[in-house]
Design a protein around this motif. Structure first.
Motif, PDB file in Angstrom:
ATOM      1  N   ARG A   1      -9.685   2.045   1.685  1.00 47.74           N
ATOM      2  CA  ARG A   1      -8.345   1.808   2.387  1.00 47.74           C
ATOM      3  C   ARG A   1      -8.699   0.138   2.609  1.00 47.74           C
ATOM      4  O   ARG A   1      -8.099  -1.111   2.707  1.00 47.74           O
ATOM      5  CB  ARG A   1      -7.698   2.238   3.591  1.00 47.74           C
TER       6      ARG A   1
ATOM      7  N   TYR B   1      -8.831  -2.856   0.939  1.00 43.91           N
ATOM      8  CA  TYR B   1      -7.532  -3.428   0.395  1.00 43.91           C
ATOM      9  C   TYR B   1      -6.922  -4.037   1.280  1.00 43.91           C
ATOM     10  O   TYR B   1      -6.715  -5.331   1.233  1.00 43.91           O
ATOM     11  CB  TYR B   1      -6.024  -2.086   0.280  1.00 43.91           C
ATOM     12  N   GLU B   2      -7.549  -3.524   2.667  1.00 40.24           N
ATOM     13  CA  GLU B   2      -6.443  -4.886   3.828  1.00 40.24           C
ATOM     14  C   GLU B   2      -7.511  -5.597   4.171  1.00 40.24           C
ATOM     15  O   GLU B   2      -6.538  -6.910   4.306  1.00 40.24           O
ATOM     16  CB  GLU B   2      -6.796  -3.475   4.994  1.00 40.24           C
TER      17      GLU B   2
ATOM     18  N   GLU C   1       1.680   4.498  -2.974  1.00 37.53           N
ATOM     19  CA  GLU C   1       1.091   5.680  -2.991  1.00 37.53           C
ATOM     20  C   GLU C   1       2.466   6.654  -3.196  1.00 37.53           C
ATOM     21  O   GLU C   1       2.377   7.520  -4.238  1.00 37.53           O
ATOM     22  CB  GLU C   1       0.939   5.525  -1.329  1.00 37.53           C
TER      23      GLU C   1
ATOM     24  N   LEU D   1      -7.322   3.598  -2.520  1.00 37.67           N
ATOM     25  CA  LEU D   1      -6.831   3.721  -1.591  1.00 37.67           C
ATOM     26  C   LEU D   1      -7.413   4.816  -0.007  1.00 37.67           C
ATOM     27  O   LEU D   1      -7.223   4.806   1.058  1.00 37.67           O
ATOM     28  CB  LEU D   1      -4.733   4.061  -1.838  1.00 37.67           C
ATOM     29  N   ARG D   2      -7.464   6.088  -0.989  1.00 37.59           N
ATOM     30  CA  ARG D   2      -7.989   7.161  -0.005  1.00 37.59           C
ATOM     31  C   ARG D   2      -9.027   6.821   1.198  1.00 37.59           C
ATOM     32  O   ARG D   2      -8.895   7.189   2.151  1.00 37.59           O
ATOM     33  CB  ARG D   2      -7.759   8.426  -0.511  1.00 37.59           C
TER      34      ARG D   2
ATOM     35  N   LEU E   1       0.738  -0.886   0.111  1.00 39.72           N
ATOM     36  CA  LEU E   1       0.328   0.041   0.106  1.00 39.72           C
ATOM     37  C   LEU E   1       0.743   1.302  -0.389  1.00 39.72           C
ATOM     38  O   LEU E   1       0.959   2.075  -0.728  1.00 39.72           O
ATOM     39  CB  LEU E   1      -1.381   0.036   1.630  1.00 39.72           C
TER      40      LEU E   1
END
Length: 831
Positions: free
Chosen positions: A747, A750-751, A717, A743-744, A713
Motif C-alpha cells: 500500500r 500506492y500512497e 478494494e 494493496l494489502r 484506494l
C-alpha cells in the motif's frame, strides 16, 4: 463482349479457392471442426477475407454471421493482409518484468509502425501476445514462428535486418525438417496383449536404464539386473524442448552426430533428443550418460570438443559445466546440481530422459503400464477409487478433487461420454503443460485412455494452444504411434476396450482455459463461458457427460495407477497431496521448470532451487497463480506452498506460475499490467468482468500517471470485491486478486504514487523527475550500494577502486540511489 485475359493473380486466386474447397470437403462431415478449417484456410490465403468466410459458411451450411463471429473472437485469426514476416512480442509477465516494453518500443521505432500495423513495403506486421511459453528466454519475440530469446533493444536493428535479407526458404526450418527426416520411421509391430507390451519394454530397457541414477534404479524392482549390466556404449541426451530449440539445439544435435561419424564413434555413442530438463534459461542442455555429466549453454561449435575430448578421451569440459550462484562453483553431474536436489519428479519423470517422438523409449520407461494394469487388474470403479484415495487435486487452478470429478462423470446416466484434456495454457509465466507435452506426450494419452475406461468413454480430445507448435507436432506423432501399436483405437491390449483421441487447436483466447468456454471451442464455437450448473460432468461437450482435466493432472494418473493411491498420498500435505510443477521465471538466477512435493516453501524454491536473485539484489515479491493470483512479499518466503496456505495469504496456486520480482519492480505497475491482461482477455459476456475490470484499469492507470487520489484506494478494494463476487466465470472472479494483494502488502507504494507523485522503483514514466542525478566523485566512498539499488543499471564503476558514475542517458531519476547513499554524495541536477 470481349473478355479480359486471365492474369497470374486470377490463376493464383482460383488455385487458392480450389485448395480451400479441398479443406472444406475434408472437414464438413466432422463435428466441431470449424476452427481447424479456418486455421487451414488462413494458411492458404494468409488471412481470412470476407469472401473466404462466405465460402466456408455456404459450403458448411452455416450462417455467415456464425463464421464471422468465430473469426472475430479469436486473436490468431486475421481479417486483413499481413506482411511477409509476422513479429509478435511476448508481453507475458516474465518478459514484461525483464524488459519486453523496451524491446517493443525499439521495434516500433525501427519499423516506424505501431501494434497491428504493417510496414509500407509489406515486409513486417507487428503484434503482441500475452505469453509464448518461453519464459526461460525472457524477453522473447516470435518471428514467423521462430522464437528469439533474451532480446535487448539494442539487438533489434540487426535482427530485423537479417529477416530483410533472408530468402523465402527459412534456413532454420530446413534444419528442423531435415532433423525430422533423419529419424527412422517407427516399425509398427502391434501390441495386442500384455505379453507384447512386456516384451517391447524388455527389448529397449537397457538403453533407458542407462540414463537413470543409482538411486532411481534402486526403486525399480523389475529389470534391475538389465539396468545394472555394464555397458560400453554412451548416450548424449540433448534437450529438444522449445527453450533449447530456440537456442539452436537442433543444430547442436546435428553437429554432434556429424562429429561422431567423423571420428568413427557413431556406432558406440547415440545422440538422443529429449524433452525439457527444466533448466530453460541455460539451454541448450546436454547430459552424457552413463557418466551423467551435465553441460549447459552448449553451442553447436562445442560439438567437436565434446566428441574429441569427452567422448574420445574421457575429459570433462569445465567451461560447459553449470556454475551454481552465488559462489559460481562448478557442478559436474546432474546429481550434484542443487537445482534438482529438492525436486521429486512424478509428472515430469520422463522429461529430459526419453525421446518424446519414439514410442519404444516411452515403453522402455514403463509407459502404458498404468493402462495395462487398469484394463486387466482393476474395474472402472476401482480405478476411480484409486484416483480418489490418492488425494490428487486438479492442477489447472481450482484444485477440485480429481477422483470426485471422475466419479460424477462415471455416474452420469447419459451417453456417449467424452474425455477432454485442457492444454490451453494461457497464464503468462506458465509453461509446465507445454513441457510435459513436448517431453512425454504419451503420459497424457495413456492417462486419458485410463480415464475413458474409468468413466465409460470411447473418445477423447486434447485442446492445445496453436502457439505451441512443438507440442502440437509431438502430440500428432504420439497419437499416430499409439494407434499404429494398438494402444489407441479398437480392442486395446485385447481387452475389448476401445478409445481414441483427436486434437483440437485453440486460436488465441485466454478465456478458453475456463472449462465451459473450452468445450464450446472444441465444438467449433466462440469460446464464451456459460453459467453452471449444469457442470460438464453431466452436460459438457455436445451436451453429453464430459470429464475435463488439464495436462499436469493427467500426467500424474499413470503413476498413481502403477504405484497405488497410498504411494501418491504419502507425498505432500494433509489437504494437498503429491507434487506440483512450477514454472520459475522473472528476476531469478535459475529460470526453469521444477516439480516439488506440496508443502515446499517459497524460500526453498526461490533460493535453493532458483539460486536467488541476480546481481545480489533484494527479493521484493513473488506472483503466484498467474493473472488470477496475488503478489506475496518477503514475509511469506517461509510459507509452505499448497492450495490452502496460498489462499490464506491472499493468493492462489493457479496453474503454477511463479514470477519473482526484485526492488526494481513497481507493484502498482505490476497490478496495472495484470488488469490490462484480464480486461483485454475478457470475453465480454458478463457486465462485472467486462465493465468492472475496465473501471479498475482506469483507476490504477490514473495512479501510475500521477493523477490518483487517496479515495481511489477504497474504490479499488470495493470494486474488486464486487467483481470477484458477481462475475460469471473464473477469469472475472479472480481478476481483482493482483490489485487486492498489492494493496494489502504494498500500500505504501500506492500512497507514494498518489501523495508524493513518485514511483519508488522508477518504473512509471509519468512520475519520473525531470532532472538527472550525479555523483560527487570527491565524496564517493566507492561502496557500490548505489549500483545494487539502481533499477535500470545506469551506475558504473569498480567497488573500492574508482568513484562511481551515473550514465545520464540511462538514468530515470527515480532517486533510489540518493535516498540510500551513506555518504550523501548523490544529488539531482538543478536541486
Amino acid at each position: 463482349m470481349v473478355r479480359s485475359p486471365m492474369t497470374p493473380e486470377d490463376d493464383q486466386h482460383r488455385e487458392k479457392m480450389r485448395l480451400l474447397d479441398e479443406v472444406i470437403d475434408r472437414y464438413k462431415d466432422s463435428p466441431g471442426q470449424l476452427i481447424r478449417l479456418l486455421q487451414q484456410a488462413q494458411e492458404i490465403f494468409g488471412y481470412l477475407p470476407e469472401a473466404v468466410q462466405c465460402r466456408v459458411a455456404e459450403r458448411m451450411g452455416l450462417p455467415v454471421g456464425e463464421v464471422a463471429g468465430v473469426v472475430s473472437f479469436y486473436s490468431l485469426f486475421h481479417r486483413q493482409p499481413k506482411g511477409k514476416h509476422s513479429i509478435s512480442v511476448c508481453m507475458g509477465t516474465a518478459c514484461y518484468v525483464k524488459g519486453a516494453p523496451e524491446v517493443l518500443s525499439a521495434i516500433k521505432k525501427e519499423l516506424d509502425i505501431d501494434l497491428d500495423q504493417t510496414t509500407a513495403d509489406g515486409m513486417f506486421t507487428l503484434t503482441d501476445t500475452r505469453c509464448v511459453g518461453a519464459c526461460g528466454l525472457a524477453p522473447a519475440i516470435v518471428i514467423d514462428g521462430e522464437v528469439h530469446g533474451r532480446m535487448k533493444a539494442a539487438d533489434v536493428p540487426a535482427l530485423l535486418a537479417s529477416y530483410r535479407n533472408r530468402s523465402d526458404h527459412d534456413e532454420r526450418d530446413v534444419h528442423i525438417t531435415e532433423d525430422r527426416e533423419e529419424k527412422s520411421p517407427i516399425v509398427a509391430s502391434p501390441i495386442g496383449t500384455i505379453e507384447d507390451l512386456t516384451a517391447s519394454r524388455e527389448r529397449h530397457a537397457a538403453r533407458f536404464f542407462q540414463r537413470l541414477s543409482k538411486e532411481q534404479l534402486s526403486k525399480l524392482p523389475d529389470f534391475a539386473s538389465v539396468a545394472a549390466a555394464p555397458s560400453t556404449s554412451r548416450q548424449i541426451l540433448v534437450c529438444a524442448g522449445t527453450g533449447c530449440t530456440s537456442s539452436r539445439s537442433v543444430e547442436l544435435r546435428q553437429a554432434l552426430q556429424r562429429e561422431l561419424a567423423r571420428c568413427g564413434r557413431d556406432q558406440e555413442t547415440t545422440v538422443v533428443p529429449t524433452g525439457c530438463f527444466g533448466f530453460c534459461e541455460l539451454g541448450p542442455v546436454v547430459v552424457i550418460h552413463p557418466e551423467r555429466v551435465f553441460y549447459c549453454q552448449v553451442d553447436p561449435g562445442d560439438a567437436k570438443e565434446i566428441v574429441e575430448r569427452h567422448i574420445g578421451q574421457g575429459e570433462v569440459i569445465e567451461r560447459l559445466l553449470y556454475k551454481h550462484p552465488p559462489e559460481g562453483a562448478s557442478r559436474r553431474t546432474i546429481d550434484e546440481n542443487e537445482f534438482f536436489h529438492p525436486q521429486h519428479r512424478v509428472a515430469l519423470r520422463n522429461c529430459g530422459v526419453i525421446d518424446p517422438e519414439d514410442i519404444d523409449d516411452c515403453l522402455a520407461s514403463g509407459g502404458y503400464g498404468g493402462l495395462a494394469k487398469a484394463l486387466t487388474a482393476l474395474t472402472p470403479e476401482q480405478v476411480v477409487d484409486e484416483v480418489t484415495r490418492s488425494g490428487l487435486r486438479g492442477r489447472g487452478g481450482a484444485g477440485f478433487l480429481t477422483g470426485r470429478k471422475w466419479a460424477f462423470t462415471a455416474a452420469a446416466p447419459d451417453s456417449p461420454k467424452y474425455v477432454v484434456c485442457n492444454a490451453d495454457e494461457g497464464d503468462p509465466g506458465a509453461f509446465m503443460d507445454r513441457s510435459i507435452l513436448e517431453g512425454d506426450p504419451h503420459a497424457v494419452l495413456e492417462a486419458m485412455a485410463i480415464a475413458g475406461y474409468a468413466i465409460g468413454a470411447r473418445q477423447g480430445y486434447v485442446y492445445v494452444r496453436a502457439e505451441y507448435p512443438v507440442a502440437v507436432h509431438r502430440l500428432e506423432v504420439a497419437i499416430d504411434q499409439a494407434r499404429q501399436r494398438g494402444l489407441l483405437g479398437e480392442d486395446i491390449l485385447g481387452t475389448g476396450f476401445s478409445f481414441d483421441i483427436e486434437l483440437r487447436l485453440g486460436a488465441g483466447a485466454f478465456v478458453c482455459g475456463e472449462e465451459t468456454a473450452l468445450l464450446r471451442s472444441v465444438s467449433g464455437k466462440r469460446g464464451e463461458p456459460r453459467t453452471r450448473p449444469p457442470y460438464p460432468a453431466l452436460s459438457g461437450l455436445w451436451g453429453k457427460p464430459t470429464l475435463l482435466n488439464n495436462v499436469e493432472t493427467y500426467a500424474n494418473i499413470p503413476q498413481i495407477i502403477v504405484n497405488g493411491a497410498g504411494w501418491y498420498a504419502a507425498m505432500g500435505t494433509e489437504r494437498s497431496k503429491g507434487t506440483k510443477i512450477f514454472s520459475l521465471a522473472g528476476k531469478i538466477n535459475n529460470t526453469g521448470l521444477i516439480e516439488v512435493p506440496m508443502g515446499t516453501t517459497l524460500r526453498t524454491i526461490i533460493y535453493d532451487i532458483g539460486g536467488g536473485i541476480p546481481g545480489g539484489r533484494a527479493f521484493k515479491a513473488v506472483q503466484t497463480g498467474g493473472p488470477s493470483g496475488g503478489c506475496l512479499p518477503a514475509q511469506y518466503l517461509d510459507t509452505p506452498i499448497d492450495y490452502d496456505s496460498l489462499i490464506a495469504v491472499g493468493s492462489m496456486m493457479g496453474s503454477g506460475g511463479l514470477i519473482v520480482m526484485d526492488e526494481r519492480d513497481c507493484m502498482v505497475d505490476i497490478a496495472r499490467f495484470y488488469l490490462e491482461f484480464t480486461q483485454d482477455e475478457s470475453c465480454g459476456k458478463c457486465t462485472p468482468c467486462r465493465i468492472g475490470t475496465r473501471r479498475l484499469l482506469e483507476i490504477i492507470t490514473a495512479i501510475t500517471e500521477g493523477k490518483g487520489e487517496m479515495d481511489d484506494l477504497d474504490r479499488l478494494e470495493e470494486l474488486g470485491r464486487d467483481i470477484r463476487e458477481a462475475s460469471l466465470c473464473g477469469l472475472g472472479q479472480t481478476a481483482p486478486n493482483p490489485v487486492l494483494s498489492t494493496l494489502r502488502y504494498f500500500r505504501h507504494e500506492y500512497e507514494a504514487h498518489i501523495r508524493e507523485k513518485r514511483c519508488p522503483a522508477g518504473v512509471c514514466a509519468a512520475l519520473k523527475p525531470k532532472g538527472k542525478y550525479r555523483i560527487d566523485a570527491e565524496k564517493c566512498r566507492r561502496c557500490g550500494l548505489c549500483v545494487r539499488l539502481c533499477p535500470v543499471e545506469a551506475i558504473h564503476g569498480e567497488a573500492r577502486k574508482t568513484p562511481f558514475v551515473i550514465d545520464a542517458e540511462r538514468c530515470v531519476a527515480c532517486g533510489a540511489c540518493a535516498q540510500k547513499c551513506p555518504a550523501k554524495c548523490i544529488a539531482q541536477e538543478g536541486a
